[in-house]
Design a protein around this motif. Structure first.
Motif, PDB file in Angstrom:
ATOM      1  N   VAL A   1      -8.814  21.369 -42.804  1.00  0.00           N
ATOM      2  CA  VAL A   1     -10.069  21.529 -43.542  1.00  0.00           C
ATOM      3  C   VAL A   1     -10.195  22.946 -44.096  1.00  0.00           C
ATOM      4  N   ALA A   2      -9.798  23.932 -43.294  1.00  0.00           N
ATOM      5  CA  ALA A   2      -9.965  25.337 -43.676  1.00  0.00           C
ATOM      6  C   ALA A   2      -9.164  25.695 -44.915  1.00  0.00           C
ATOM      7  N   VAL A   3      -8.000  25.075 -45.101  1.00  0.00           N
ATOM      8  CA  VAL A   3      -7.193  25.358 -46.295  1.00  0.00           C
ATOM      9  C   VAL A   3      -8.001  25.069 -47.557  1.00  0.00           C
ATOM     10  N   GLY A   4      -8.714  23.947 -47.550  1.00  0.00           N
ATOM     11  CA  GLY A   4      -9.568  23.638 -48.690  1.00  0.00           C
ATOM     12  C   GLY A   4     -10.769  24.557 -48.779  1.00  0.00           C
ATOM     13  N   PHE A   5     -11.380  24.845 -47.636  1.00  0.00           N
ATOM     14  CA  PHE A   5     -12.561  25.711 -47.624  1.00  0.00           C
ATOM     15  C   PHE A   5     -12.267  27.082 -48.215  1.00  0.00           C
ATOM     16  N   ARG A   6     -11.045  27.589 -48.030  1.00  0.00           N
ATOM     17  CA  ARG A   6     -10.741  28.932 -48.492  1.00  0.00           C
ATOM     18  C   ARG A   6     -10.825  29.065 -50.010  1.00  0.00           C
ATOM     19  N   MET A   7     -10.752  27.940 -50.726  1.00  0.00           N
ATOM     20  CA  MET A   7     -10.933  28.017 -52.171  1.00  0.00           C
ATOM     21  C   MET A   7     -12.052  27.070 -52.632  1.00  0.00           C
ATOM     22  N   ASN A   8     -13.056  26.901 -51.745  1.00  0.00           N
ATOM     23  CA  ASN A   8     -14.251  26.121 -52.054  1.00  0.00           C
ATOM     24  C   ASN A   8     -13.944  24.671 -52.394  1.00  0.00           C
ATOM     25  N   LEU A   9     -12.934  24.117 -51.759  1.00  0.00           N
ATOM     26  CA  LEU A   9     -12.638  22.700 -51.855  1.00  0.00           C
ATOM     27  C   LEU A   9     -13.074  22.025 -50.554  1.00  0.00           C
ATOM     28  N   PHE A  10     -13.874  20.977 -50.658  1.00  0.00           N
ATOM     29  CA  PHE A  10     -14.381  20.306 -49.463  1.00  0.00           C
ATOM     30  C   PHE A  10     -13.574  19.025 -49.242  1.00  0.00           C
ATOM     31  N   ASN A  11     -12.517  19.173 -48.478  1.00  0.00           N
ATOM     32  CA  ASN A  11     -11.672  18.025 -48.170  1.00  0.00           C
ATOM     33  C   ASN A  11     -12.313  17.235 -47.032  1.00  0.00           C
ATOM     34  N   ILE A  12     -13.174  16.306 -47.385  1.00  0.00           N
ATOM     35  CA  ILE A  12     -13.844  15.473 -46.381  1.00  0.00           C
ATOM     36  C   ILE A  12     -12.926  14.333 -45.949  1.00  0.00           C
ATOM     37  N   GLY A  13     -11.747  14.244 -46.563  1.00  0.00           N
ATOM     38  CA  GLY A  13     -10.861  13.117 -46.323  1.00  0.00           C
ATOM     39  C   GLY A  13      -9.807  13.318 -45.271  1.00  0.00           C
ATOM     40  N   VAL A  14      -9.912  14.367 -44.466  1.00  0.00           N
ATOM     41  CA  VAL A  14      -8.912  14.584 -43.420  1.00  0.00           C
ATOM     42  C   VAL A  14      -8.830  13.381 -42.486  1.00  0.00           C
ATOM     43  N   ASP A  15      -9.948  12.746 -42.220  1.00  0.00           N
ATOM     44  CA  ASP A  15      -9.948  11.593 -41.313  1.00  0.00           C
ATOM     45  C   ASP A  15      -9.077  10.466 -41.863  1.00  0.00           C
ATOM     46  N   GLY A  16      -9.219  10.173 -43.140  1.00  0.00           N
ATOM     47  CA  GLY A  16      -8.394   9.131 -43.735  1.00  0.00           C
ATOM     48  C   GLY A  16      -6.952   9.549 -43.903  1.00  0.00           C
ATOM     49  N   GLN A  17      -6.731  10.822 -44.189  1.00  0.00           N
ATOM     50  CA  GLN A  17      -5.371  11.318 -44.402  1.00  0.00           C
ATOM     51  C   GLN A  17      -4.561  11.262 -43.116  1.00  0.00           C
ATOM     52  N   TYR A  18      -5.153  11.681 -42.004  1.00  0.00           N
ATOM     53  CA  TYR A  18      -4.375  11.649 -40.765  1.00  0.00           C
ATOM     54  C   TYR A  18      -4.229  10.214 -40.259  1.00  0.00           C
ATOM     55  N   ARG A  19      -5.190   9.360 -40.583  1.00  0.00           N
ATOM     56  CA  ARG A  19      -5.098   7.972 -40.136  1.00  0.00           C
ATOM     57  C   ARG A  19      -3.908   7.257 -40.798  1.00  0.00           C
ATOM     58  N   ILE A  20      -3.830   7.364 -42.112  1.00  0.00           N
ATOM     59  CA  ILE A  20      -2.748   6.669 -42.823  1.00  0.00           C
ATOM     60  C   ILE A  20      -1.403   7.356 -42.564  1.00  0.00           C
ATOM     61  N   ALA A  21      -1.428   8.683 -42.365  1.00  0.00           N
ATOM     62  CA  ALA A  21      -0.190   9.413 -42.074  1.00  0.00           C
ATOM     63  C   ALA A  21       0.343   9.041 -40.691  1.00  0.00           C
ATOM     64  N   THR A  22      -0.535   8.923 -39.709  1.00  0.00           N
ATOM     65  CA  THR A  22      -0.104   8.553 -38.360  1.00  0.00           C
ATOM     66  C   THR A  22       0.443   7.138 -38.338  1.00  0.00           C
ATOM     67  N   PHE A  23      -0.198   6.244 -39.103  1.00  0.00           N
ATOM     68  CA  PHE A  23       0.301   4.867 -39.179  1.00  0.00           C
ATOM     69  C   PHE A  23       1.710   4.837 -39.763  1.00  0.00           C
ATOM     70  N   ALA A  24       1.926   5.598 -40.841  1.00  0.00           N
ATOM     71  CA  ALA A  24       3.254   5.629 -41.463  1.00  0.00           C
ATOM     72  C   ALA A  24       4.293   6.203 -40.501  1.00  0.00           C
ATOM     73  N   ALA A  25       3.931   7.278 -39.800  1.00  0.00           N
ATOM     74  CA  ALA A  25       4.867   7.889 -38.858  1.00  0.00           C
ATOM     75  C   ALA A  25       5.175   6.952 -37.692  1.00  0.00           C
ATOM     76  N   ALA A  26       4.140   6.268 -37.177  1.00  0.00           N
ATOM     77  CA  ALA A  26       4.347   5.346 -36.061  1.00  0.00           C
ATOM     78  C   ALA A  26       5.196   4.160 -36.481  1.00  0.00           C
ATOM     79  N   LEU A  27       4.991   3.706 -37.711  1.00  0.00           N
ATOM     80  CA  LEU A  27       5.765   2.574 -38.219  1.00  0.00           C
ATOM     81  C   LEU A  27       7.245   2.936 -38.306  1.00  0.00           C
ATOM     82  N   PHE A  28       7.521   4.151 -38.776  1.00  0.00           N
ATOM     83  CA  PHE A  28       8.916   4.590 -38.869  1.00  0.00           C
ATOM     84  C   PHE A  28       9.511   4.843 -37.483  1.00  0.00           C
ATOM     85  N   ALA A  29       8.799   5.620 -36.669  1.00  0.00           N
ATOM     86  CA  ALA A  29       9.346   5.999 -35.360  1.00  0.00           C
ATOM     87  C   ALA A  29       9.550   4.794 -34.461  1.00  0.00           C
ATOM     88  N   GLY A  30       8.680   3.778 -34.602  1.00  0.00           N
ATOM     89  CA  GLY A  30       8.788   2.603 -33.749  1.00  0.00           C
ATOM     90  C   GLY A  30      10.056   1.808 -33.965  1.00  0.00           C
TER      91      GLY A  30
END
Length: 370
Positions: free
Chosen positions: A72-101
């Motif tokens: 979140v802070a990376v976006g905040f440092r240039m006044n970008l409000f990335n409210i989507g971290v929740d969705g980003q880590y959710r879909i990223a974790t699913f992709a990683a789990a699908l591959f690793a499994g």
């Protein structure tokens, strides 16, 4: 003079969090008195030394919260409000789990590639909001919130399509990661049955990289310059659209790391019961830590400590564990207000100091011989 001024600034920086904690203590105590709960018992339960098992849980949760807050802070440092971290880590974790499994690669290599896939997936998902902002002028707040909902739907559909249901259970999850890729963790806390996540070390690495990039690279300088004044950044040659794309993709890539410690250290698969809401917790922690890697570390530990204290409040003080949410909210508001008050005081003091120096220089010039 300069040394005294620096000491004054350090003092003001320390006053803000202390003032916020005092205000949070007073307001929370007033709330307890108003609802008739025992004030002394509540604070005794909160300030009691946690058990070894709780310490492990605090460290594990804090490392995950830290990764979310840095994203979140990376976006905040240039006044970008990335409210989507929740969705980003959710879909990223699913992709990683699908591959690793599937276990296509041996042990550590399987883990490393899965982490890379998570970062790429998170970055690509965040790039959608970045493209919409740069090309269509869509607010990143609106687009990332909508992308959160879309990612939840996509992951749910993916689980029902490729997920597996354990015998005798209603839980659907990806295939379990092979034992060779499961990370046992560190027995750092004596007397604890659990272990600290191995990938909690990602928080340390990410924190250092974040500090180095923001403060020691051209990209970081452009991020800070754009965040402080987009007009001035454009005048100095910064390509703002490119910076928006870069910052949002970097934020999404870091968000992809949020689910890695628990995936490889505890759950070993991604299912419908995988923890959600961490992205929104990261927003509060980034604000508490003022987007500074060390400040965020303390804020993540405090937030995690309060989370893990909710059960003891119910057992030791006989109050609802939801009281922790009130304390967290009050601390967040108090910190934001305290830093704003301190910022205004600091600006007033700077103006006074500059005016005094100008008067001194004018007096010296007028008193100088012709």
């Amino acid at each position: 003079m300069k040394e005294r001024f620096n000491l004054r600034r350090i003092g003001l920086a320390l006053i803000a969090p202390v003032l916020a904690l005092v205000v949070a203590f007073i307001v929370t105590s007033l709330v307890l008195v108003a609802v008739g709960d025992p004030v002394g018992d509540v604070w005794a339960a909160l300030l009691d030394r946690p058990r070894p098992r709780s310490i492990v849980n605090i460290i594990n949760s804090a490392s995950v919260y830290y990764l979310s807050a840095i994203a979140v802070a990376v976006g905040f440092r240039m006044n970008l409000f990335n409210i989507g971290v929740d969705g980003q880590y959710r879909i990223a974790t699913f992709a990683a789990a699908l591959f690793a499994g599937n276990g296509w690669l041996p042990g550590p290599l399987n883990v490393a590639v899965a982490i890379l896939i998570a970062m790429v997936t998170g970055g690509l998902w965040a790039s959608i909001a970045a493209w919409l902002k740069v090309r269509r002028g869509v607010s990143e707040v609106i687009s990332t919130i909508m992308l959160n909902a879309i990612s939840a739907g996509l992951v749910g559909w993916g689980l029902r399509t490729v997920g597996e249901r354990a015998p005798g259970s209603n839980t659907i999850s990806t295939r379990e990661i092979p034992a060779s890729s499961q990370l046992e963790g560190f027995a750092w806390v004596p007397g604890a049955t659990g272990k600290v996540f191995t990938l909690s070390l990602l928080a340390v690495v990410v924190g250092f990289v974040y500090w180095f990039v923001i403060n020691r690279t051209r990209f970081g300088f452009d991020v800070r310059a754009t965040g402080r004044s987009e007009t001035a950044a454009v005048a100095s040659g910064v390509k703002v659209p490119r910076m928006v794309m870069g910052a949002m993709i970097a934020s999404g890539a870091l968000a992809g790391l949020v689910g890695m410690p628990a995936l490889f250290g505890l759950d070993h698969s991604y299912g419908l019961n995988f923890q959600s809401g961490i992205g929104f917790i990261g927003i509060g922690i980034a604000l508490l830590g003022r987007n500074h890697p060390i400040g965020i570390a303390f804020a993540a530990l405090l937030w995690s400590y309060l989370d893990k204290s909710s059960d003891s409040l119910q057992l030791k003080a006989g109050v609802a564990p939801q009281l922790v949410f009130i304390i967290q909210g009050v601390i967040l508001f108090a910190v934001v207000i305290a830093y704003e008050v301190v910022r205004r005081i600091e600006r007033r003091m700077e103006q006074t100091e500059v005016a005094r120096q100008l008067r001194t220089e004018r007096t010296e010039k007028e008193g100088a011989p012709a």
